[in-house]
Motif scaffolding. Structure first.
Motif, mmCIF file in Angstrom:
data_model
loop_
_atom_site.group_PDB
_atom_site.id
_atom_site.type_symbol
_atom_site.label_atom_id
_atom_site.label_comp_id
_atom_site.label_asym_id
_atom_site.label_seq_id
_atom_site.Cartn_x
_atom_site.Cartn_y
_atom_site.Cartn_z
ATOM 1 N N SER A 189 6.873 1.900 9.456
ATOM 2 C CA SER A 189 8.038 2.053 8.434
ATOM 3 C C SER A 189 7.666 1.130 7.097
ATOM 4 O O SER A 189 8.409 1.372 6.359
ATOM 5 C CB SER A 189 9.292 1.786 9.050
ATOM 6 O OG SER A 189 9.313 0.418 9.577
ATOM 7 N N ALA A 190 6.919 0.092 7.367
ATOM 8 C CA ALA A 190 6.657 -0.619 6.324
ATOM 9 C C ALA A 190 5.666 -0.293 5.663
ATOM 10 O O ALA A 190 4.612 0.355 6.030
ATOM 11 C CB ALA A 190 6.523 -2.186 7.092
ATOM 12 N N THR A 191 5.463 -0.820 4.086
ATOM 13 C CA THR A 191 4.309 -0.335 3.309
ATOM 14 C C THR A 191 3.963 -1.685 2.815
ATOM 15 O O THR A 191 3.187 -1.838 1.642
ATOM 16 C CB THR A 191 4.489 0.518 2.327
ATOM 17 O OG1 THR A 191 5.943 -0.006 1.685
ATOM 18 C CG2 THR A 191 4.871 1.950 2.820
ATOM 19 N N THR A 192 4.409 -2.839 3.188
ATOM 20 C CA THR A 192 4.145 -4.360 2.929
ATOM 21 C C THR A 192 3.879 -5.042 4.011
ATOM 22 O O THR A 192 4.607 -5.081 5.067
ATOM 23 C CB THR A 192 5.027 -4.790 2.016
ATOM 24 O OG1 THR A 192 6.276 -5.161 2.464
ATOM 25 C CG2 THR A 192 5.193 -4.097 0.568
ATOM 26 N N ALA A 193 3.137 -6.095 3.870
ATOM 27 C CA ALA A 193 2.764 -7.120 5.048
ATOM 28 C C ALA A 193 2.502 -8.542 4.231
ATOM 29 O O ALA A 193 1.607 -8.368 3.400
ATOM 30 C CB ALA A 193 1.743 -6.658 5.807
ATOM 31 N N SER A 227 1.576 1.877 13.313
ATOM 32 C CA SER A 227 1.762 0.560 12.865
ATOM 33 C C SER A 227 0.551 0.615 11.760
ATOM 34 O O SER A 227 -0.389 1.599 11.648
ATOM 35 C CB SER A 227 1.195 -0.392 13.855
ATOM 36 O OG SER A 227 0.037 -0.196 14.180
ATOM 37 N N TYR A 228 0.603 -0.570 10.778
ATOM 38 C CA TYR A 228 -0.439 -0.804 10.103
ATOM 39 C C TYR A 228 -1.019 -2.049 10.342
ATOM 40 O O TYR A 228 -0.188 -3.179 10.689
ATOM 41 C CB TYR A 228 -0.068 -0.658 8.579
ATOM 42 C CG TYR A 228 0.393 0.442 8.110
ATOM 43 C CD1 TYR A 228 -0.457 1.391 7.666
ATOM 44 C CD2 TYR A 228 1.823 0.870 7.864
ATOM 45 C CE1 TYR A 228 0.058 2.521 6.998
ATOM 46 C CE2 TYR A 228 2.071 2.068 7.248
ATOM 47 C CZ TYR A 228 1.324 2.884 6.954
ATOM 48 O OH TYR A 228 1.775 4.319 6.367
ATOM 49 N N THR A 229 -2.368 -2.288 9.998
ATOM 50 C CA THR A 229 -2.921 -3.643 10.221
ATOM 51 C C THR A 229 -3.764 -4.090 9.006
ATOM 52 O O THR A 229 -4.691 -3.217 8.629
ATOM 53 C CB THR A 229 -3.667 -3.727 11.464
ATOM 54 O OG1 THR A 229 -3.087 -3.338 12.513
ATOM 55 C CG2 THR A 229 -4.483 -5.119 11.673
ATOM 56 N N VAL A 230 -3.249 -5.190 8.318
ATOM 57 C CA VAL A 230 -4.044 -5.853 7.069
ATOM 58 C C VAL A 230 -4.713 -6.827 7.705
ATOM 59 O O VAL A 230 -4.813 -7.771 8.432
ATOM 60 C CB VAL A 230 -2.922 -6.165 6.252
ATOM 61 C CG1 VAL A 230 -3.645 -6.911 5.004
ATOM 62 C CG2 VAL A 230 -1.924 -5.239 6.039
ATOM 63 N N TRP A 288 0.833 -1.067 -0.097
ATOM 64 C CA TRP A 288 0.038 0.009 -0.085
ATOM 65 C C TRP A 288 0.907 1.213 -0.035
ATOM 66 O O TRP A 288 1.971 1.176 0.335
ATOM 67 C CB TRP A 288 -0.975 -0.031 1.279
ATOM 68 C CG TRP A 288 -0.199 -0.217 2.656
ATOM 69 C CD1 TRP A 288 0.294 0.882 3.192
ATOM 70 C CD2 TRP A 288 0.011 -1.359 3.123
ATOM 71 N NE1 TRP A 288 0.850 0.504 4.473
ATOM 72 C CE2 TRP A 288 0.790 -0.727 4.381
ATOM 73 C CE3 TRP A 288 0.014 -2.474 2.973
ATOM 74 C CZ2 TRP A 288 1.578 -1.677 5.152
ATOM 75 C CZ3 TRP A 288 0.503 -3.645 3.986
ATOM 76 C CH2 TRP A 288 1.015 -2.932 5.013
ATOM 77 N N GLN A 289 0.359 2.324 -0.160
ATOM 78 C CA GLN A 289 0.836 3.749 0.008
ATOM 79 C C GLN A 289 0.365 4.305 1.229
ATOM 80 O O GLN A 289 -0.722 4.029 1.842
ATOM 81 C CB GLN A 289 0.339 4.629 -1.300
ATOM 82 C CG GLN A 289 0.851 4.044 -2.452
ATOM 83 C CD GLN A 289 2.463 4.116 -2.585
ATOM 84 O OE1 GLN A 289 3.280 5.178 -2.019
ATOM 85 N NE2 GLN A 289 2.955 2.952 -3.081
ATOM 86 N N PRO A 290 1.343 4.999 1.974
ATOM 87 C CA PRO A 290 0.843 5.734 3.231
ATOM 88 C C PRO A 290 -0.208 6.606 3.055
ATOM 89 O O PRO A 290 -0.685 7.053 2.079
ATOM 90 C CB PRO A 290 2.025 6.616 3.730
ATOM 91 C CG PRO A 290 3.284 5.933 2.896
ATOM 92 C CD PRO A 290 2.590 5.324 1.545
ATOM 93 N N PRO A 291 -1.254 6.859 4.269
ATOM 94 C CA PRO A 291 -2.161 7.689 4.157
ATOM 95 C C PRO A 291 -2.120 9.184 3.815
ATOM 96 O O PRO A 291 -0.853 9.663 3.958
ATOM 97 C CB PRO A 291 -2.867 7.433 5.520
ATOM 98 C CG PRO A 291 -1.552 7.076 6.408
ATOM 99 C CD PRO A 291 -0.927 6.407 5.592
ATOM 100 N N ARG A 292 -3.052 9.795 3.390
ATOM 101 C CA ARG A 292 -2.504 11.377 2.828
ATOM 102 C C ARG A 292 -2.197 11.987 4.081
ATOM 103 O O ARG A 292 -1.564 12.960 4.278
ATOM 104 C CB ARG A 292 -3.923 11.900 2.270
ATOM 105 C CG ARG A 292 -3.928 11.384 0.723
ATOM 106 C CD ARG A 292 -4.811 12.119 -0.059
ATOM 107 N NE ARG A 292 -5.107 11.803 -1.230
ATOM 108 C CZ ARG A 292 -5.895 10.759 -1.721
ATOM 109 N NH1 ARG A 292 -6.575 10.163 -0.624
ATOM 110 N NH2 ARG A 292 -5.877 10.462 -3.062
#
Length: 574
Positions: free
Chosen positions: A82-86, A65-68, A52-56
């Motif tokens: 810091s990650a944009t893949t999971a 963090s990000y949660t998929v 993904w791309q970071p939020p605006r």
């Protein structure tokens, strides 16, 4: 009034409190990050990789963090900001999933992204395994006679395809190229020599496996009365025809060049135009292979340019030691004889050369001695009887009847090796030279004709029997104008002419042609060589020499057709 006033006051307070709650909600939303963008999923084995791309907007604080999350199943994966893949693991292969991504900061999690593209995980495909090949016949090390039927049997097996057959199994020979396909076949056309036989199995995806065996195909020894075909093999042409590939089918003798007198006493150089290691190795390979095919191997001595050294080595001071050195070299390399290439034999050399031949024969009983001699200009004939004098001490006297024409004062353009047709202004032919040697007492059975496996490139004329200008003549010949080079760089059917009188062909061009700029190329081909072989047979001659087998070898021709000049000569004389 007071109650009413109090009630009115209460109503006013409620109308003020409602906007305050809405303001707090808007403020909370502004504190949270917005939804991640451009969510893409890639399927794996029981898992998917989501990017993904970071939020605006990250909200009022940095992302944590990000949660998929998968749909269906609600399986999640959380990664650092810091990650944009999971990678989401634990998925069910064959089920179609989409994924959303939520960004989280210190204030909480923002809204979910739009769903990703749909993907379906599936089990990983195992890498294609190579097939195996096995050869059950013939056994490695087997020896068979040339012309005998040889049966090849093998198998190929592939983990995915199972048993292989047909064109998936290809048999090749290191000498003859591809010789068959399938699990079993027989052939009678293998050339003489040691073959590495390879069975290559190829599966439906192109993976290969192979097995090899080595077999030796032995040629039948020529009958004692058979005419000789003695082919010269020189070290400086080794790359034209590697000695490990030489086909002895159409030769009776191989003459290996060359051992040279050093010019210092009785010294002998046996590097064979290569070096101290690879020259002797080449010589031993050729003698061993010749013997395995029932052929004889001769050591060439001297040659053009070595006259003075031969004169020194064979004088009365050094002759005995020189003869001893020659016999030692013969024994060391496995040679059956010596080709004494004394060029030229001047009148003053003749007694010394004759004594040398006598001493050489006495030093090793049973030795084969061959002696090449020059062609004879028909205008002058041959009065010298040296060839007849040496005849009792040699086995072959071979006429070097090639490169017999050029712009020599008063000559017309003429063939390099005409069989017949000589005249005063083109006084050379094979037959006139043979007649000259027979006339001075050389036995026909000891005479051989010469075949040049190279031609003459002429400039300034494009046909035979033409008057020659001062600049016309032969501009290239031995080594450069090999038969192989002529066929690859000059030959065309429209340029080819056949002279029925001379029994010789040539190429005629309207303008300069090929790398050497030839306007005419005079050369031997299978037709002219067959004519010379038939002539030798009809005249009771002993045989023929070929200079050189490397120049006549066609590496790109089909198996069994790579030595057409040797094949034509051998066939015509038998």
């Amino acid at each position: 009034m007071l109650l009413a006033g109090a009630l009115a006051c209460s109503t006013d307070q409620r109308s003020i409190t409602a906007p305050s709650d809405a303001a707090r909600l808007d403020k909370n939303k502004r504190n949270l990050p917005s939804a991640p963008q451009s969510v893409q999923a890639t399927a794996g084995d029981a898992q998917a990789t989501v990017a993904w791309q970071p939020p605006r907007s990250t909200g009022t604080s940095a992302l944590v963090s990000y949660t998929v999350t998968s749909s269906p199943g609600g399986i999640t994966a959380t990664v650092a900001a810091s990650a944009t893949t999971a990678t989401v693991a634990g998925l069910t292969n064959g089920t179609t999933y989409t994924f959303t991504v939520v960004a989280t900061n210190a204030s909480g999690s923002g809204p979910a992204s739009s769903p990703s593209n749909a993907v379906t995980p599936k089990a990983a495909t195992a890498p294609n395994a190579s097939p195996t090949a096995t050869i059950s016949a013939p056994t490695s090390g087997a020896s068979v006679a040339q012309g005998a039927s040889v049966t090849f049997t093998g198998a190929g097996s592939d983990p995915e395809d199972g048993a292989l057959s047909g064109a998936s199994l290809v048999w090749t020979s290191s000498i003859n190229g591809q010789i068959g396909t399938g699990t079993s076949f027989s052939t009678t056309t293998l050339s003489a020599g040691t073959h590495t036989i390879t069975l290559t199995a190829t599966d439906s995806k192109g993976a290969k496996g192979s097995a090899t065996v080595t077999i030796t195909v032995t040629a039948s020894a020529p009958a004692p009365s058979a005419r000789w075909v003695s082919g010269y093999y020189v070290g400086y042409q080794r790359s034209l025809y590697p000695e490990t590939s030489v086909d002895f089918t159409y030769m009776t003798h191989v003459i290996v060049g060359a051992a040279e007198p050093t010019g210092s006493g009785a010294g002998l150089d046996t590097t064979f135009f290569i070096d101290n290691t690879n020259g002797p190795k080449m010589a031993r390979n050729l003698t061993a292979r010749a013997h395995s095919f029932g052929r004889k191997a001769i050591m060439m001595l001297g040659g053009a340019g070595w006259h003075n050294q031969l004169v020194t080595a064979t004088n009365s001071t050094y002759r005995a030691a020189f003869v001893s050195n020659l016999v030692k070299a013969m024994n060391a390399f496995g040679f059956d004889g010596i080709d004494v290439d004394w060029e030229p034999v001047n009148s003053a050399d003749e007694p010394q050369a004759l004594q040398f031949l006598k001493d050489l024969r006495a030093a090793k009983p049973g030795i084969i001695i061959t002696f090449p001699v020059g062609w004879v200009n028909a205008n002058f004939g041959l009065s010298d009887t040296f060839a007849a004098q040496i005849a009792p001490y040699v086995d072959q006297i071979n006429v070097m009847s090639y490169q017999m024409a050029d712009n020599w004062g008063g000559w017309l353009s003429w063939h390099s090796a005409a069989l017949y047709g000589e005249a005063a202004n083109h006084p050379s032919s094979v037959s006139s030279s043979v007649r000259a040697y027979v006339a001075v007492g050389v036995p026909a059975a000891k005479l051989g004709v010469g075949i040049g496996a190279y031609g003459s490139c002429w400039s300034g004329t494009n046909a035979v029997l033409q008057t020659l200008g001062s600049t016309a003549g032969v501009v290239a010949s031995d080594n450069v104008m090999s038969y192989a080079n002529i066929m690859s760089s000059y030959y065309s059917s429209t340029a080819y002419k056949w002279d029925a009188t001379a029994q010789m062909g040539y190429l005629s061009f309207a303008s300069a042609t090929g790398p050497q700029g030839c306007t005419m190329v005079s050369y031997e081909d299978p037709q002219s060589v067959s004519a010379k072989g038939a002539y030798a047979k009809s005249q009771g001659l002993g045989g023929a020499i070929v200079w050189t087998i490397g120049q006549g070898h066609l590496t790109t021709a089909a198996a069994g057709q790579q030595d057409p000049l040797l094949q034509a000569l051998y066939g015509a004389m038998q």
